[in-house]
Design an enzyme around this catalytic site. Structure first.
Site, mmCIF file in Angstrom:
data_model
loop_
_atom_site.group_PDB
_atom_site.id
_atom_site.type_symbol
_atom_site.label_atom_id
_atom_site.label_comp_id
_atom_site.label_asym_id
_atom_site.label_seq_id
_atom_site.Cartn_x
_atom_site.Cartn_y
_atom_site.Cartn_z
ATOM 1 N N LEU A 129 -56.977 -23.419 -61.312
ATOM 2 C CA LEU A 129 -55.857 -23.014 -60.477
ATOM 3 C C LEU A 129 -54.881 -24.177 -60.376
ATOM 4 C CD1 LEU A 129 -57.733 -21.272 -57.495
ATOM 5 C CD2 LEU A 129 -56.545 -20.132 -59.389
ATOM 6 N N ASP A 130 -53.600 -23.860 -60.172
ATOM 7 C CA ASP A 130 -52.604 -24.903 -59.938
ATOM 8 C C ASP A 130 -52.970 -25.704 -58.689
ATOM 9 O OD1 ASP A 130 -51.152 -23.940 -62.091
ATOM 10 O OD2 ASP A 130 -49.783 -22.754 -60.835
ATOM 11 N N ARG A 131 -52.422 -26.897 -58.600
ATOM 12 C CA ARG A 131 -52.735 -27.802 -57.487
ATOM 13 C C ARG A 131 -52.537 -27.125 -56.124
ATOM 14 N NH1 ARG A 131 -53.345 -33.068 -56.000
ATOM 15 N NH2 ARG A 131 -52.331 -33.737 -54.082
ATOM 16 N N THR A 133 -52.355 -23.849 -55.491
ATOM 17 C CA THR A 133 -52.946 -22.517 -55.382
ATOM 18 C C THR A 133 -54.377 -22.678 -54.887
ATOM 19 O OG1 THR A 133 -51.598 -21.663 -57.205
ATOM 20 C CG2 THR A 133 -53.560 -20.407 -56.625
#
Length: 284
Positions: A129-131, A133
């Site tokens: 996941l993105d930082r 998210t």
């Protein structure tokens, strides 16, 4: 760590391991520092197996990279067995170290958790996941299981909070490409790769909508780019036009994941609530 097999056909150990999707690298590592045991006796990969033989495959210990520093913070473990781990990642944390954020990553947090349990292994990220998210992330405890996950299909559901009043439900099909002036940001472009997102609106007011989202493709920043494209950027998403003075980071969570376990071969479905997003929704 060990895997146990009951043999059904006549073949060599090497042939059997290849049929079970063991990589050449893993077989070499087992030969060098692991063990192959048939009916309680050590064997080589040239050993011929017969029906009803019992094969034990003992994996060598895995040593984590020296660049990883165990991060001893409480980990929210949602599911765990001998081979995999599913955890709930917080916002404002990298899944893996980066140049800008070299430590306190999720993989280092999982490493510390396994060390505390006395497990000598190297956690492998399966999903990311993105930082900013939050939500469910899958780890494999050994490299072989990580390799098996390459053949596993995942289904995920996300929940997001976006500006404006979205339709009751919709499908967004729009190709996504890198922008010319950045290696980070993406945009909708006819030169991009096919991307498909579907969503259903769960709640809305005159400021924002809470949506359940399903990805049909897996492009970088897909949800964020697609919702910006239809005029509803994610709340808190500075990168894609949804900045908010009090909410830092996009209001996005992976709250459901479904897949077939690569060892046990049964379906796993894991879901978590999205109370944090509802709290933000009620603040707006």
């Amino acid at each position: 760590m060990m895997l146990l097999y009951e043999i059904k056909t006549v073949e060599t150990v090497k042939s059997f391991l290849q049929s079970q999707n063991y990589s050449k690298r893993t077989i070499s590592a087992i030969k060098l520092n692991g063990a192959l045991i048939v009916n309680d006796k050590p064997v080589t990969v040239r050993k011929e197996l017969v029906k009803d033989d019992v094969l034990q495959v003992h994996f060598p210990p895995e040593t984590p990279s020296k660049n990883l520093i165990p991060y001893y913070m409480t980990l929210d473990v949602i599911y765990e067995d001998d081979y995999i781990l599913v955890v709930n990642k917080l916002q404002n944390q990298n899944c893996a170290p980066s140049r800008e954020h070299p430590h306190e990553s999720l993989v280092e947090q999982v490493l510390a958790y396994l060390i505390n349990k006395g497990e000598q292994t190297n956690p492998h990220l399966v999903t990311r996941l993105d930082r900013n998210t939050m939500g469910l992330v899958v780890f494999a405890k050994i490299g072989h299981v990580h390799h098996l996950f390459s053949k596993v299909r995942f289904e995920k559901e996300y929940t997001c909070l976006v500006y404006g009043c979205t339709e009751t439900s919709n499908i967004i099909e729009a190709p996504i490409a890198r922008t010319n002036d950045s290696i980070i940001t993406r945009h909708v472009s006819k030169e991009g790769k096919y991307a498909k997102t579907s969503y259903e609106t769960l709640k809305q007011n005159n400021i924002a909508s809470l949506c359940k989202v399903k990805l049909h493709t897996g492009r970088t920043h897909q949800i964020r780019v697609h919702f910006k494209h239809i005029g509803h950027p994610l709340v808190g998403d500075d990168l894609y036009g949804g900045g908010h003075k009090e909410i830092k980071g996009q209001a996005l969570q992976c709250n459901l994941i479904k897949f077939v376990h690569p060892i046990y071969n049964y379906e796993i479905l894991i879901s978590i609530d999205y109370k944090q997003l509802i709290k933000i929704f009620n603040m707006l």
